[in-house]
Design an enzyme around this catalytic site. Structure first.
Site, short mmCIF file in Angstrom:
data_model
loop_
_atom_site.label_atom_id
_atom_site.label_comp_id
_atom_site.label_asym_id
_atom_site.label_seq_id
_atom_site.Cartn_x
_atom_site.Cartn_y
_atom_site.Cartn_z
N HIS A 162 38.06 -73.73 -28.25
CA HIS A 162 38.48 -73.97 -26.80
C HIS A 162 39.76 -74.63 -26.72
O HIS A 162 39.98 -75.79 -27.10
CB HIS A 162 37.44 -74.77 -25.91
CG HIS A 162 37.76 -75.19 -24.63
ND1 HIS A 162 37.43 -74.02 -23.61
CD2 HIS A 162 38.26 -76.28 -24.10
CE1 HIS A 162 37.98 -74.82 -22.47
NE2 HIS A 162 38.41 -75.87 -22.78
N ASP B 39 39.79 -66.09 -16.18
CA ASP B 39 39.98 -65.10 -15.08
C ASP B 39 41.27 -63.97 -15.38
O ASP B 39 41.82 -63.52 -14.63
CB ASP B 39 40.70 -66.02 -13.95
CG ASP B 39 39.38 -66.83 -13.44
OD1 ASP B 39 38.45 -66.37 -13.08
OD2 ASP B 39 39.73 -68.13 -13.20
N SER C 160 47.75 -62.81 -32.78
CA SER C 160 46.45 -62.48 -32.64
C SER C 160 46.67 -61.04 -32.31
O SER C 160 46.17 -60.66 -31.24
CB SER C 160 45.57 -63.26 -31.58
OG SER C 160 46.41 -63.42 -30.42
#
Length: 436
Positions: free
Chosen positions: A174, A226, A310
């Site tokens: 996180h 979001d 990534s």
């Protein structure tokens, strides 16, 4: 964190830490490690027909990175700390040649003469499960903080990893902020890179299971608050054909859909690649195909102004990722290890990637549409050449010299939307030194 020390004071501090390390070792927890990595980076890029008018970018910088990793205290739950300090020094740059990503740009539009930062993390371990909090550098297919410049990017948050089960590696995290490799802004934004939209937070979970030394699979999922939900799968298999021959297959698949408030607009994207590599002694030949199915590009993690790492796709190469809307790309690559020919540590690589089908003319992103720049019938190609030498033994062991050259050409609208046509050269000299 911006330092007020002069470059000479910082260099003296790094040298002093290294000289005192052997004496301080007795006071450290067992299994602690201190390393100093020196990297010298020259970057030259000739942009062709650049709409912003800056055709040449040329910078030269020196980086020093001191990294400390403690062991763990005794007991059921061991605790420890990790820390780093890094210094970047401008060796050559000008207002008309800056912008390579090696050095931060000041308010006057010039590359800063030097920049530095320091940080760290606390960690706790139970068996082979480790929880860390602070400045971290996770590396996985949905949240990767590697770097193609002086320093590794840093992300701020929690990371949990576990290797308690044989063959299984688990990873969860996180994160709420970070910075790229040419910034001292510890609270910089985490972005959806191509959309240019900040993510309030990022969560991910996943892992890899290794069935044998020939076969492994990976599964990951992430959520950019979001913005999107993204899922990743990989299967990798290698067939031994003879004593010096093998054939490998590597399949990567990403699935990305919009999420929550859809701050980057509506997203419906599936991107995949399949690569096969034939190895015969010192020779390696790779063929790869990659396809984007979606009217928006395959988007991924960014920090401030730079991309993360990534994007585990076969045709994500030196300059571009071949991840434009509906893009189809093919790669041919050749590798040569010259140790067989009496030069241990010397290797050579060249590859060519070509694509077509780039088309976002049907893009309908909704109220927050953040893409839609590529037009239709786009195409491009990239050619890369690399020579690398790593000193195999002696006092300079692990010193590496890496020379990389790349050429990129695109159709006109694709160049405007993504990366302009360019020829570039990178020379990287790196020396990792283990102090203890």
């Amino acid at each position: 964190m911006k330092s007020t020390l002069s470059p000479r004071q910082r260099l003296l501090g790094l040298a002093l830490a290294g000289s005192l390390a052997p004496y301080a070792q007795a006071d450290l927890v067992e299994d602690s490690h201190l390393t100093l990595n020196a990297i010298n980076f020259f970057f030259y890029r000739n942009n062709l027909n650049n709409p912003d008018g800056q055709n040449y970018r040329k910078e030269w910088a020196q980086g020093l990175s001191l990294n400390f990793s403690s062991g763990y205290t005794a007991g059921l739950i061991g605790v420890g700390v990790d820390a780093y300090a890094q210094l970047g020094i401008r060796l050559d740059s000008g207002k008309g040649t800056s912008g390579t990503g090696l050095l931060p740009i000041g308010d006057d539009g010039r590359a800063q003469a030097e920049y530095s930062e320091a940080g760290g993390a606390v960690k706790a371990r139970l068996s082979q499960t480790v929880l860390k909090f602070g400045n971290l550098t996770p590396m996985n297919p949905v949240f990767g903080t590697g770097s193609a410049r002086l320093f590794t990017m840093q992300a701020n948050g929690f990371q949990l990893t576990s290797d308690d089960l044989a063959g299984l590696h688990l990873d969860a995290g996180h994160f709420t902020s970070g910075n790229d490799g040419a910034s001292t802004n510890d609270s910089g934004s985490i972005k959806a890179l191509f959309a240019g939209v900040d993510a309030r937070s990022v969560d991910y979970v996943g892992g890899q299971y290794t069935f044998s030394d020939r076969f492994s699979v990976s599964l990951y999922g992430s959520r950019f608050a979001d913005i999107w939900q993204q899922y990743y799968g990989n299967a990798n298999y290698r067939w031994p054909l003879a004593d010096t021959q093998s054939l490998g297959l590597d399949l990567n698949v990403y699935r990305t859909t919009d999420y929550g408030k859809r701050l980057a607009g509506e997203i419906d994207n599936t991107t995949w690649s399949l690569a096969t590599r034939y190895q015969n002694g010192p020779h390696g030949i790779t063929l790869a195909y990659q396809q984007v199915d979606g009217d928006e590009p395959f988007d991924y993690l960014g920090f401030d102004q730079q991309p993360g790492t990534s994007i585990y796709l076969a045709n994500s190469v030196q300059v571009v990722d071949f991840n434009a809307p509906n893009e189809r790309s093919w790669q041919l690559r050749y590798d040569l290890d010259l140790a067989t020919f009496g030069v241990p540590g010397l290797s050579f690589m060249t590859r060519y990637v070509s694509s077509d089908g780039i088309d976002d003319s049907h893009y309908r992103g909704g109220a927050h549409a953040a893409y839609g720049r590529y037009g239709d019938d786009g195409q491009r190609w990239e050619r890369d050449i690399e020579v690398r030498y790593v000193v195999p033994s002696g006092k300079a062991r692990d010193l590496s010299l890496r020379l990389r050259q790349a050429t990129l050409r695109s159709s006109q609208q694709v160049a405007k939307a993504d990366t302009v046509d360019n020829d570039e050269v990178r020379l990287i000299i790196e020396y990792p030194l283990s102090i203890f």
